[in-house]
Motif scaffolding. Structure first.
Motif, PDB file in Angstrom:
ATOM      1  N   ASP A   1       0.821  -1.221   0.000  1.00 23.24           N
ATOM      2  CA  ASP A   1       0.000   0.000   0.000  1.00 23.24           C
ATOM      3  C   ASP A   1       0.851   1.265   0.000  1.00 23.24           C
ATOM      4  O   ASP A   1       0.313   2.366  -0.018  1.00 23.24           O
ATOM      5  N   GLY A   2       2.165   1.116   0.044  1.00 18.94           N
ATOM      6  CA  GLY A   2       3.045   2.290   0.063  1.00 18.94           C
ATOM      7  C   GLY A   2       4.239   2.044   0.967  1.00 18.94           C
ATOM      8  O   GLY A   2       4.288   1.079   1.708  1.00 18.94           O
ATOM      9  N   GLU A   3       5.190   2.933   0.879  1.00 19.64           N
ATOM     10  CA  GLU A   3       6.402   2.814   1.675  1.00 19.64           C
ATOM     11  C   GLU A   3       6.113   3.029   3.148  1.00 19.64           C
ATOM     12  O   GLU A   3       5.256   3.814   3.518  1.00 19.64           O
ATOM     13  N   LEU A   4       6.858   2.304   3.975  1.00 24.18           N
ATOM     14  CA  LEU A   4       6.780   2.488   5.420  1.00 24.18           C
ATOM     15  C   LEU A   4       8.015   3.257   5.870  1.00 24.18           C
ATOM     16  O   LEU A   4       9.103   3.061   5.339  1.00 24.18           O
ATOM     17  N   SER A   5       7.826   4.083   6.865  1.00 27.22           N
ATOM     18  CA  SER A   5       8.970   4.803   7.410  1.00 27.22           C
ATOM     19  C   SER A   5       9.793   3.858   8.286  1.00 27.22           C
ATOM     20  O   SER A   5       9.308   2.809   8.720  1.00 27.22           O
ATOM     21  N   ALA A   6      11.014   4.258   8.554  1.00 26.36           N
ATOM     22  CA  ALA A   6      11.878   3.476   9.436  1.00 26.36           C
ATOM     23  C   ALA A   6      11.235   3.347  10.818  1.00 26.36           C
ATOM     24  O   ALA A   6      11.331   2.286  11.465  1.00 26.36           O
ATOM     25  N   GLU A   7      10.550   4.377  11.258  1.00 23.96           N
ATOM     26  CA  GLU A   7       9.888   4.352  12.562  1.00 23.96           C
ATOM     27  C   GLU A   7       8.735   3.346  12.577  1.00 23.96           C
ATOM     28  O   GLU A   7       8.519   2.650  13.565  1.00 23.96           O
TER      29      GLU A   7
END
Length: 91
Positions: free
Chosen positions: A41-47
């Motif tokens: 569904d899209g990129e995830l942040s490192a957090e």
């Protein structure tokens, strides 16, 4: 000597290691599965990734805490069948 202070036998440590290894295996599989679905569904942040990793670690730790404690206590009471059963289940 009090049975509660008896050191666990090596077989107990092996069984506990097998239990921990199985928990880590399931955690990694399910974390990768969740990350794959979420990343579709899209990129995830490192957090976000770190939060999911921490969640999965805490869940496994909490789920295994009681079985680990119970297995140690059974071994300290000399209940070898419990150790053997754990090794069969998680070996």
């Amino acid at each position: 000597m009090n049975d509660d202070t008896t050191e666990p036998t090596p077989d107990v440590e092996q069984a506990l290691g097998q239990l921990a290894a199985r928990g880590a295996e399931v955690r990694a599989e399910q974390l990768n599965r969740a990350l794959t679905r979420l990343r579709a569904d899209g990129e995830l942040s490192a957090e976000q990734v770190a939060a999911l990793e921490q969640l999965s670690e805490r869940l496994v730790d909490r789920l295994l805490a009681l079985p680990e404690e119970t297995l140690r206590e059974a071994a300290n009471r000399g209940e070898e069948d419990a150790v053997e059963t754990a090794m069969e289940l998680f070996g």
